[in-house]
Design a protein around this motif. Sequence first.
Motif, PDB file in Angstrom:
ATOM      1  N   ALA A  18     -27.459  23.601  -5.768  1.00  0.00           N
ATOM      2  CA  ALA A  18     -28.104  24.492  -6.737  1.00  0.00           C
ATOM      3  C   ALA A  18     -29.482  24.907  -6.217  1.00  0.00           C
ATOM      4  CB  ALA A  18     -28.242  23.800  -8.082  1.00  0.00           C
ATOM      5  N   HIS A  19     -29.629  26.179  -5.813  1.00  0.00           N
ATOM      6  CA  HIS A  19     -30.895  26.721  -5.337  1.00  0.00           C
ATOM      7  C   HIS A  19     -31.686  27.242  -6.544  1.00  0.00           C
ATOM      8  CE1 HIS A  19     -29.912  26.860  -0.926  1.00  0.00           C
ATOM      9  NE2 HIS A  19     -28.724  26.638  -1.458  1.00  0.00           N
ATOM     10  N   LEU A  20     -32.851  26.677  -6.781  1.00  0.00           N
ATOM     11  CA  LEU A  20     -33.572  26.966  -8.016  1.00  0.00           C
ATOM     12  C   LEU A  20     -34.873  27.731  -7.813  1.00  0.00           C
ATOM     13  CD1 LEU A  20     -33.082  23.529  -9.787  1.00  0.00           C
ATOM     14  CD2 LEU A  20     -31.779  25.624 -10.143  1.00  0.00           C
ATOM     15  N   GLY A  21     -35.215  28.070  -6.579  1.00  0.00           N
ATOM     16  CA  GLY A  21     -36.493  28.714  -6.307  1.00  0.00           C
ATOM     17  C   GLY A  21     -36.701  29.995  -7.092  1.00  0.00           C
ATOM     18  N   GLU A  22     -35.726  30.892  -7.101  1.00  0.00           N
ATOM     19  CA  GLU A  22     -35.853  32.166  -7.802  1.00  0.00           C
ATOM     20  C   GLU A  22     -35.972  31.946  -9.310  1.00  0.00           C
ATOM     21  OE1 GLU A  22     -33.207  36.208  -8.556  1.00  0.00           O
ATOM     22  OE2 GLU A  22     -32.863  35.009  -6.752  1.00  0.00           O
ATOM     23  N   PHE A  23     -35.172  31.043  -9.836  1.00  0.00           N
ATOM     24  CA  PHE A  23     -35.227  30.733 -11.268  1.00  0.00           C
ATOM     25  C   PHE A  23     -36.595  30.214 -11.668  1.00  0.00           C
ATOM     26  CE2 PHE A  23     -34.965  26.824 -13.905  1.00  0.00           C
ATOM     27  CZ  PHE A  23     -34.899  27.435 -15.154  1.00  0.00           C
ATOM     28  N   LEU A  24     -37.151  29.290 -10.890  1.00  0.00           N
ATOM     29  CA  LEU A  24     -38.449  28.719 -11.224  1.00  0.00           C
ATOM     30  C   LEU A  24     -39.554  29.767 -11.156  1.00  0.00           C
ATOM     31  CD1 LEU A  24     -38.245  25.290  -9.341  1.00  0.00           C
ATOM     32  CD2 LEU A  24     -37.807  25.741 -11.753  1.00  0.00           C
ATOM     33  N   ALA A  25     -39.524  30.606 -10.115  1.00  0.00           N
ATOM     34  CA  ALA A  25     -40.547  31.637  -9.966  1.00  0.00           C
ATOM     35  C   ALA A  25     -40.468  32.657 -11.100  1.00  0.00           C
ATOM     36  CB  ALA A  25     -40.385  32.330  -8.612  1.00  0.00           C
ATOM     37  N   ARG A  26     -39.265  32.940 -11.557  1.00  0.00           N
ATOM     38  CA  ARG A  26     -39.062  33.937 -12.612  1.00  0.00           C
ATOM     39  C   ARG A  26     -39.431  33.394 -13.992  1.00  0.00           C
ATOM     40  NH1 ARG A  26     -34.023  34.248 -11.925  1.00  0.00           N
ATOM     41  NH2 ARG A  26     -33.294  33.059 -13.721  1.00  0.00           N
ATOM     42  N   THR A  27     -39.290  32.093 -14.171  1.00  0.00           N
ATOM     43  CA  THR A  27     -39.380  31.517 -15.516  1.00  0.00           C
ATOM     44  C   THR A  27     -40.740  30.921 -15.844  1.00  0.00           C
ATOM     45  OG1 THR A  27     -37.017  30.980 -15.309  1.00  0.00           O
ATOM     46  CG2 THR A  27     -38.217  29.943 -17.113  1.00  0.00           C
ATOM     47  N   PHE A  28     -41.417  30.373 -14.825  1.00  0.00           N
ATOM     48  CA  PHE A  28     -42.645  29.621 -15.114  1.00  0.00           C
ATOM     49  C   PHE A  28     -43.848  30.244 -14.423  1.00  0.00           C
ATOM     50  CE2 PHE A  28     -39.030  26.695 -15.260  1.00  0.00           C
ATOM     51  CZ  PHE A  28     -39.126  26.277 -16.580  1.00  0.00           C
ATOM     52  N   SER A  29     -44.972  30.236 -15.119  1.00  0.00           N
ATOM     53  CA  SER A  29     -46.206  30.802 -14.579  1.00  0.00           C
ATOM     54  C   SER A  29     -46.961  29.807 -13.710  1.00  0.00           C
ATOM     55  CB  SER A  29     -47.112  31.269 -15.723  1.00  0.00           C
ATOM     56  OG  SER A  29     -47.440  30.178 -16.577  1.00  0.00           O
ATOM     57  N   TYR A  30     -46.521  28.575 -13.692  1.00  0.00           N
ATOM     58  CA  TYR A  30     -47.163  27.525 -12.910  1.00  0.00           C
ATOM     59  C   TYR A  30     -46.154  26.960 -11.908  1.00  0.00           C
ATOM     60  CZ  TYR A  30     -44.819  25.088 -16.749  1.00  0.00           C
ATOM     61  OH  TYR A  30     -43.900  24.672 -17.666  1.00  0.00           O
ATOM     62  N   PRO A  31     -46.632  26.325 -10.823  1.00  0.00           N
ATOM     63  CA  PRO A  31     -45.706  25.773  -9.829  1.00  0.00           C
ATOM     64  C   PRO A  31     -44.947  24.574 -10.370  1.00  0.00           C
ATOM     65  CG  PRO A  31     -47.958  25.183  -9.286  1.00  0.00           C
ATOM     66  CD  PRO A  31     -48.040  26.149 -10.436  1.00  0.00           C
ATOM     67  N   VAL A  32     -43.683  24.444  -9.946  1.00  0.00           N
ATOM     68  CA  VAL A  32     -42.821  23.339 -10.367  1.00  0.00           C
ATOM     69  C   VAL A  32     -42.308  22.631  -9.122  1.00  0.00           C
ATOM     70  CG1 VAL A  32     -40.723  22.667 -11.594  1.00  0.00           C
ATOM     71  CG2 VAL A  32     -42.136  24.535 -12.481  1.00  0.00           C
ATOM     72  N   GLU A  37     -38.271  21.425  -0.984  1.00  0.00           N
ATOM     73  CA  GLU A  37     -38.697  22.634  -0.289  1.00  0.00           C
ATOM     74  C   GLU A  37     -38.065  23.889  -0.867  1.00  0.00           C
ATOM     75  OE1 GLU A  37     -40.680  23.891   2.476  1.00  0.00           O
ATOM     76  OE2 GLU A  37     -41.706  22.210   1.566  1.00  0.00           O
ATOM     77  N   GLY A  38     -36.778  23.812  -1.278  1.00  0.00           N
ATOM     78  CA  GLY A  38     -36.068  25.000  -1.744  1.00  0.00           C
ATOM     79  C   GLY A  38     -36.641  25.606  -3.012  1.00  0.00           C
ATOM     80  N   PRO A  39     -36.728  24.874  -4.102  1.00  0.00           N
ATOM     81  CA  PRO A  39     -36.090  23.554  -4.193  1.00  0.00           C
ATOM     82  C   PRO A  39     -34.582  23.694  -4.362  1.00  0.00           C
ATOM     83  CG  PRO A  39     -37.061  24.113  -6.294  1.00  0.00           C
ATOM     84  CD  PRO A  39     -37.400  25.249  -5.375  1.00  0.00           C
ATOM     85  N   VAL A  40     -33.872  22.699  -3.849  1.00  0.00           N
ATOM     86  CA  VAL A  40     -32.411  22.688  -3.923  1.00  0.00           C
ATOM     87  C   VAL A  40     -31.954  21.330  -4.437  1.00  0.00           C
ATOM     88  CG1 VAL A  40     -30.249  22.956  -2.670  1.00  0.00           C
ATOM     89  CG2 VAL A  40     -32.263  24.260  -1.947  1.00  0.00           C
ATOM     90  N   ILE A  41     -31.141  21.338  -5.479  1.00  0.00           N
ATOM     91  CA  ILE A  41     -30.466  20.107  -5.892  1.00  0.00           C
ATOM     92  C   ILE A  41     -29.152  20.076  -5.120  1.00  0.00           C
ATOM     93  CG2 ILE A  41     -29.508  18.781  -7.801  1.00  0.00           C
ATOM     94  CD1 ILE A  41     -31.386  20.236  -9.662  1.00  0.00           C
ATOM     95  N   GLU A  42     -29.137  19.300  -4.068  1.00  0.00           N
ATOM     96  CA  GLU A  42     -27.975  19.294  -3.184  1.00  0.00           C
ATOM     97  C   GLU A  42     -26.782  18.583  -3.807  1.00  0.00           C
ATOM     98  OE1 GLU A  42     -29.291  17.726   0.534  1.00  0.00           O
ATOM     99  OE2 GLU A  42     -30.651  19.407   0.923  1.00  0.00           O
ATOM    100  N   GLU A  43     -27.077  17.538  -4.575  1.00  0.00           N
ATOM    101  CA  GLU A  43     -25.987  16.790  -5.206  1.00  0.00           C
ATOM    102  C   GLU A  43     -26.541  15.988  -6.374  1.00  0.00           C
ATOM    103  OE1 GLU A  43     -23.304  12.960  -4.028  1.00  0.00           O
ATOM    104  OE2 GLU A  43     -23.521  14.492  -2.489  1.00  0.00           O
ATOM    105  N   CYS A  44     -26.015  16.241  -7.562  1.00  0.00           N
ATOM    106  CA  CYS A  44     -26.449  15.507  -8.759  1.00  0.00           C
ATOM    107  C   CYS A  44     -25.250  15.387  -9.688  1.00  0.00           C
ATOM    108  CB  CYS A  44     -27.600  16.244  -9.446  1.00  0.00           C
ATOM    109  SG  CYS A  44     -28.073  15.514 -11.024  1.00  0.00           S
TER     110      CYS A  44
END
Length: 399
Positions: A180-194, A165-172
């Motif tokens: 690790a909250h990645l929503g902003e990074f993904l929206a900024r970097t990719f033109s397609y949904p991830v 949902e976040g997406p969030v990598i809670e523990e890896c």
Amino acid sequence: MKLVGNSRYQKAANGSLLLDFLRRSGGASRRRISRELGLQPSTVTYIVNRLLQAGLVVESGFGGNDPADSSDEPARGSGRRATRIVINPTYGAVIGLDLQADYYKALVTDIAGEEIVCVHREYHAAAAGFEALFSSVLAEVESRIPRNMPVLGAGVAIPGVVDPEGPVIEECWSHNLTGAHLGEFLARTFSYPVLMENDANCCAWKTLWYDSRDEDDSFVYLLPRFHRQELLPEGYPSVGVGLGLVYNGTIYNGFTRRAGEFRSLFFEESGNVPGQIALTPLEMNRVSRDAGIRRKLVVELLRTLILFMHISNPRALFVGGDLSSEGDLIRRVLEEDLRQEWDALARSGVQVEVLGNAEYDAARGAAAAVLDTLYSIPRIGGREQDARIWRSLLTNLID
């Protein structure tokens, strides 16, 4: 853009329903679609025309080529034979990526789930930050896709606890990530949904999409991974174990999304370094080369899982990952080391299936998780991440 409760939602929902039927049937005439789905012919005509305009489907041959269409005849006086409607395999591509600490495996499919490209490369993830690694790997995979096929979306399999949902990598632990909250990074970097998901859950998605017996299937997917110690964060175990849990056709995530995080009955925690199994660090480093240690690992894994399967009563246990080539070993362990426990479980109908070709299961399943949003009608109150991907893939149909 709100879709629930309006005509745009209904149009796209009918589009998803029709596309899923075409995917499963391999194509059909308009009359057969109307008959099988219980939709009015005028509704089918409207949806098919919109899908044709959008390029999601194409006309291919005559309906009479399909035995299931044998009753189709041209409308009285029309003089035309019924044409088949099939999914357009060149409409776009979906990336499935299995992103591990020491390698990645990617599998690209068309919108029907058929393989186009597969890629495998080893690296040292610690040499770059996670976001830089993520971006460079997806760019590398994109470069392998035919230029006439735009990327519609990407699914990424990550070990550990992941909240899509976040997406969030809670523990890896393999990528040394926490919260690790990645929503902003993904929206900024990719033109397609991830879409990001746990790797064992992605393996379960692969089985659901490609191998499941029915829509209410229940099974467990065991995903053991053997990593190279020198490519992991210092002090972290080189063997990781994940479970994909499926009940009644749905992946079970648990109350805090930790369902499937394996922990052996024989593991004793010590210090702050994470662990799951009782093998020593030295044994884990040698497990891929030492048959005796692999047998010890298999006994530990299956002894723990047999107890769990007695309680949960799945149809089957699928064994993939780095034990997918160990069918003979697993069979011997069940017959010799765990005979009494296994016989009791087998009497209840549970089967164990060792997957001989599971190398790309996580990547294939990550792509399937994205494709599922195209072919499934979003549920009211469902995941917003699913709705975002669904809107992106069907934007030409609903706009």
